[in-house]
Scaffold this motif. Structure first.
Motif, PDB file in Angstrom:
ATOM      1  N   TRP A   1      -2.667  -4.628  -7.150  1.00 12.39           N
ATOM      2  CA  TRP A   1      -4.125  -4.649  -7.289  1.00 12.39           C
ATOM      3  C   TRP A   1      -4.617  -5.669  -8.330  1.00 12.39           C
ATOM      4  O   TRP A   1      -5.827  -5.978  -8.365  1.00 12.39           O
ATOM      5  CB  TRP A   1      -4.640  -3.258  -7.697  1.00 12.39           C
TER       6      TRP A   1
ATOM      7  N   ALA B   1      -7.429  -4.506  -3.036  1.00 17.97           N
ATOM      8  CA  ALA B   1      -6.082  -4.856  -2.558  1.00 17.97           C
ATOM      9  C   ALA B   1      -6.138  -6.091  -1.659  1.00 17.97           C
ATOM     10  O   ALA B   1      -5.307  -6.995  -1.771  1.00 17.97           O
ATOM     11  CB  ALA B   1      -5.470  -3.671  -1.814  1.00 17.97           C
TER      12      ALA B   1
ATOM     13  N   HIS C   1      -3.308   2.308  -0.186  1.00 18.18           N
ATOM     14  CA  HIS C   1      -4.304   2.208  -1.243  1.00 18.18           C
ATOM     15  C   HIS C   1      -5.328   3.330  -1.102  1.00 18.18           C
ATOM     16  O   HIS C   1      -5.729   3.646   0.020  1.00 18.18           O
ATOM     17  CB  HIS C   1      -5.047   0.872  -1.140  1.00 18.18           C
TER      18      HIS C   1
ATOM     19  N   GLY D   1       0.840  -1.195   0.000  1.00 18.53           N
ATOM     20  CA  GLY D   1       0.000   0.000   0.000  1.00 18.53           C
ATOM     21  C   GLY D   1       0.869   1.236   0.000  1.00 18.53           C
ATOM     22  O   GLY D   1       2.054   1.137  -0.307  1.00 18.53           O
TER      23      GLY D   1
ATOM     24  N   GLN E   1       0.713   0.525  -9.043  1.00 15.57           N
ATOM     25  CA  GLN E   1       0.402  -0.594  -8.152  1.00 15.57           C
ATOM     26  C   GLN E   1      -0.393  -1.712  -8.838  1.00 15.57           C
ATOM     27  O   GLN E   1      -1.184  -2.405  -8.193  1.00 15.57           O
ATOM     28  CB  GLN E   1      -0.346  -0.080  -6.921  1.00 15.57           C
TER      29      GLN E   1
END
Ligand SMILES: Cc1cc2nc3c(=O)[nH]c(=O)nc-3n(C[C@H](O)[C@H](O)[C@H](O)COP(=O)(O)OP(=O)(O)OC[C@H]3O[C@@H](n4cnc5c(N)ncnc54)[C@H](O)[C@@H]3O)c2cc1C
Length: 358
Positions: free
Chosen positions: A332, A54, A46, A44, A328
Motif C-alpha cells: 500500500w 492498492a 485489500h 491482496g 501490507q
C-alpha cells in the motif's frame, strides 16, 4: 517527516513533487525496519477502504521502476500467487475456487491434501531498494534526507507542534508527519493521544538458490492478517508463540526462496521459525534439503482494525500521522503516500482512516 521506511520515503517524494520543502529524518539508515526485511510481495486481499490505494501503489511503483531504469527488482505485471486452502470458506467471496487437481496442475511441486485454492494478483518487489529509489526521487525534487538522525521528541510552541528535537538539533516545519512504523507512538508523547499502532514481529528464512523453479508465489489462505493483541498475562503464558503459523513462498530470479512470514505478537524465536519451516515443507516438500542462508526478524506496524492511520492527530495542531500499514505496507505504501500528500495540500482526509476512528 520522521521515518525512512517505504512510507516515509515515498511520502517525502510525493510531497516534494508537489512543491513542499521536505526534510526526512531516519534514525538508522533507509529501510532499516520492516521495509528492508519483508517478504517482498505486492499482494491482496485489500479491505474496501484501501482498494483504490492498492491500485494507485501498483501504478506508482510501475512509473518509478520505469523512470529509474529498473533501479529496484519489481514485477511490472502480476506473476500470480497460488493461494491454497483447506476449505473454500477460507477464500474471499469474489475469488474463483480451484479444484484440488487444478492446484496440482498450477504447481506440480505442491504437497498433498490441499482441497482448494485460487490465483491472486501478486508481484515481487525488492522493497528495500524501492525505498532507496523513493528517497532518491525525493532528493531530486529538493528534499533533504538525514540518516543516522533520531527524532527524540516533538517541539511545541504555544500548543502547536512545530517540529522535532533530533540528534542534529531542532528540525522545524509547518507540518510534522510521523511515518515511523511501529515506533510512531514513541515520538507522539505528551499530546494526550496514544498512537494505536503496535509492533508484531515476523520471521523469515531465505534459502540458497534451488535447482527447481516454483511456477508462482505460494500462500496459505489462512494467513492471519489481524493477530489479536497480546496482554501481559498472555505474554506470561507464552501464548503469542503459537500465533499465526501460516506461510508464503516467494522465489527470486536467482532461485532463492523466501519462506515466511510468521505473524505473532512475539512469535520470532526459534519456535516460530520452526513452525514456519514445518508449514513450508507441507506446502512444497522438495524444499527439505535446501540450505538456509539468512533469517530475518522485524516488527510490523499493526492496528486493531487492520487499517492505517492517515491524518491530523486530534488536539495537536501541526502533527500528522502516516503509519500503521500492518502486514501490507509494501503493497500500500506508494499509493498511501500519494493520497496523504494530496490531503496535506487540500486538507481533505479520508474519514475512515483518521487517527481517531469515527
Ligand atoms: C517479516 C515481514 C514480512 C513482510 N512482508 C510483507 C510483504 O510481503 N508485503 C507487504 O506489503 N508488506 C509486508 N510486510 C509489512 C511491511 O514490511 C510494513 O508494513 C512496511 O514496511 C511498513 O513501512 P513503514 O515505513 O511504515 O515502517 P518501517 O519500515 O518500520 O520504517 C519506519 C522507520 O522509522 C524509523 N524510525 C523509528 N523511530 C524513529 C525516530 N524516532 N526517528 C527517526 N526515525 C525513526 C525506523 O528506523 C524505520 O526505518 C512485512 C513485514 C514483516 C516484518
Amino acid at each position: 517527516m520522521v521515518g525512512g521506511g517505504i512510507i516515509g520515503a515515498a511520502l517525502a517524494a510525493q510531497c516534494a513533487r508537489r512543491g513542499m520543502q521536505v526534510t526526512l529524518c531516519e534514525r538508522e539508515r533507509l529501510a532499516a525496519g520492516a521495509s528492508g526485511r519483508n517478504a517482498g510481495l505486492v499482494v491482496g486481499p485489500h479491505p474496501p477502504e484501501l482498494e483504490a490505494i492498492a491500485r494507485r501503489s501498483v501504478k506508482e511503483y510501475r512509473d518509478l521502476h520505469f523512470a529509474t531504469g529498473d533501479a529496484f527488482a519489481f514485477d511490472r505485471d502480476s506473476i500470480g500467487s497460488l493461494v491454497v486452502a483447506g476449505d473454500p470458506a477460507q477464500l474471499a467471496a469474489d475469488e474463483v475456487p480451484l479444484a484440488s487437481e487444478d492446484l496440482a496442475r498450477e504447481e506440480p511441486l505442491l504437497g498433498e491434501g490441499f482441497v482448494t485454492g485460487c490465483i491472486r494478483e501478486a508481484r515481487r518487489i525488492d522493497a528495500g531498494a524501492a525505498t532507496v529509489a523513493w528517497a532518491d526521487e525525493a532528493r531530486s525534487y529538493g528534499a533533504e534526507i538525514l540518516v543516522g538522525c533520531e527524532a527524540r521528541s516533538l517541539v511545541r510552541r504555544a500548543g502547536v507542534v512545530v517540529g522535532v528535537s533530533s540528534d542534529r538539533g531542532q528540525l522545524l516545519a509547518r507540518t510534522t508527519v510521523i511515518a515511523a512504523g511501529p515506533w510512531s507512538w514513541r515520538i507522539v508523547r505528551g499530546v494526550g493521544f496514544h498512537v494505536p499502532v503496535r509492533g508484531v514481529e515476523g520471521v523469515i528464512a531465505v534459502t540458497a538458490p534451488a535447482s527447481f523453479r516454483l511456477r508462482r508465489i505460494i500462500e496459505d489462505a489462512t494467513w492471519p492478517r489481524l493477530p489479536r493483541p497480546v496482554t501481559v498475562d498472555g505474554l506470561a503464558r507464552d501464548e503469542a508463540e503459537s500465533a499465526g503459523v501460516a506461510c508464503g513462498l516467494v522465489q527470486d530470479d536467482d532461485g532463492r526462496i523466501v519462506i515466511g512470514a510468521s505473524l505473532g505478537a512475539i512469535g520470532s524465536g526459534p519456535t516460530a521459525l520452526a513452525a514456519v519451516c514445518r508449514r513450508a515443507l507441507e506446502l512444497v516438500p522438495v524444499l527439505a534439503g535446501l540450505e538456509i542462508v539468512e533469517t530475518r526478524v522485524c516488527e510490523r506496524p499493526m492496528t486493531d482494525d487492520g487499517l492505517p492511520l492517515h491524518g491530523p492527530v486530534p488536539g495537536a495542531s501541526g502533527l500528522v500521522l502516516c503509519c500503521g500499514h500492518n502486514a501490507q505496507g509494501v503493497t500500500w505504501g506508494p499509493g498511501a503516500a500519494a493520497v496523504v500528500a494530496e490531503s496535506l495540500v487540500s486538507g481533505d482526509w479520508d474519514a475512515a482512516l483518521l487517527p481517531e476512528r469515527p
